[in-house]
Design a protein around this motif. Structure first.
Motif, mmCIF file in Angstrom:
data_model
loop_
_atom_site.group_PDB
_atom_site.id
_atom_site.type_symbol
_atom_site.label_atom_id
_atom_site.label_comp_id
_atom_site.label_asym_id
_atom_site.label_seq_id
_atom_site.Cartn_x
_atom_site.Cartn_y
_atom_site.Cartn_z
ATOM 1 N N GLN A 30 -74.904 -9.383 9.903
ATOM 2 C CA GLN A 30 -75.537 -9.128 11.192
ATOM 3 C C GLN A 30 -74.988 -10.113 12.215
ATOM 4 O OE1 GLN A 30 -76.900 -6.269 10.459
ATOM 5 N NE2 GLN A 30 -79.059 -6.596 10.847
ATOM 6 N N LYS A 31 -75.061 -9.729 13.461
ATOM 7 C CA LYS A 31 -74.653 -10.621 14.541
ATOM 8 C C LYS A 31 -75.838 -11.463 14.984
ATOM 9 C CE LYS A 31 -70.733 -8.108 16.323
ATOM 10 N NZ LYS A 31 -69.840 -8.753 15.411
ATOM 11 N N ASP B 182 -76.826 -13.794 18.400
ATOM 12 C CA ASP B 182 -76.345 -14.084 19.745
ATOM 13 C C ASP B 182 -76.608 -15.545 20.114
ATOM 14 O OD1 ASP B 182 -79.008 -14.298 20.664
ATOM 15 O OD2 ASP B 182 -79.005 -12.323 21.597
ATOM 16 N N GLU C 245 -73.371 -18.741 17.636
ATOM 17 C CA GLU C 245 -73.450 -17.279 17.635
ATOM 18 C C GLU C 245 -72.339 -16.783 16.735
ATOM 19 O OE1 GLU C 245 -72.146 -15.353 21.439
ATOM 20 O OE2 GLU C 245 -72.299 -17.418 22.141
ATOM 21 N N GLY C 246 -72.355 -15.506 16.425
ATOM 22 C CA GLY C 246 -71.351 -14.947 15.528
ATOM 23 C C GLY C 246 -71.998 -14.080 14.479
ATOM 24 N N GLU C 247 -71.535 -14.228 13.234
ATOM 25 C CA GLU C 247 -72.045 -13.388 12.156
ATOM 26 C C GLU C 247 -72.756 -14.220 11.095
ATOM 27 O OE1 GLU C 247 -69.075 -9.567 12.117
ATOM 28 O OE2 GLU C 247 -68.651 -11.178 10.714
#
Length: 163
Positions: A10-11, A13, A116-118
């Motif tokens: 999932q991402k 933010d 942020e990222g995965e």
């Protein structure tokens, strides 16, 4: 029986918002005594140093059982004090919003090394883990590879269940 299974990427933010996988949300709903249709389930996020590179997430019911187990330990016992500090003191309750997301606090994001990222959610039966995606790939891949190499070519993981 609580059963978080599977892996999901999932991402997350910059504000720490991330979507909880739908299958995991159903388990959270089913194990939150205060949940009703149309309401948002809660969860408990554990973030202590003893967890190394990941966070653990428990249902409300499972966390209450853990807390009761700690409180049932003898008052003043060193084990109770340590369990209280590592589990009760290093946990936070979060609520899933109407869109299926939670906001991970900044301190916990920092523990994982993500702004942020995965992130990767991975089921572990009675709880699930949250990892920074690349850390998961590096850590777990090496751990599994070493274990499988030690087991031999014909290893069946179901054999671990047989005494």
């Amino acid at each position: 029986m609580v059963s978080f299974t599977g892996e999901y990427v999932q991402k997350i933010d910059g504000k720490g918002r991330m979507s909880i996988p739908a299958d995991f949300r159903r388990v959270l709903e089913g194990h939150d005594p205060d949940w009703a249709p149309g309401a948002n389930p809660g969860l408990y996020l554990l973030y202590g140093e003893h967890l190394k590179n990941c966070l653990h997430v428990y249902t409300v019911a499972a966390f209450r059982q853990i807390a009761q187990g700690i409180q049932a330990m003898p008052q003043g016992a060193p084990q109770r004090r340590i369990a209280s500090r590592l589990i009760l003191g290093q946990s936070v309750r979060l609520d899933v919003d109407k869109d299926g997301r939670v906001v991970m606090p900044a301190d916990q994001r920092a523990k994982l090394g993500i702004a942020e990222g995965e992130v990767r959610f991975t089921g572990a039966g009675d709880h699930f883990e949250i990892w920074e995606n690349q850390t998961f790939a590096n850590t777990i891949a090496a751990e599994v590879e070493a274990f499988l190499a030690a087991q031999g070519e014909d290893f069946d993981p179901l054999s671990l269940l047989q005494g």
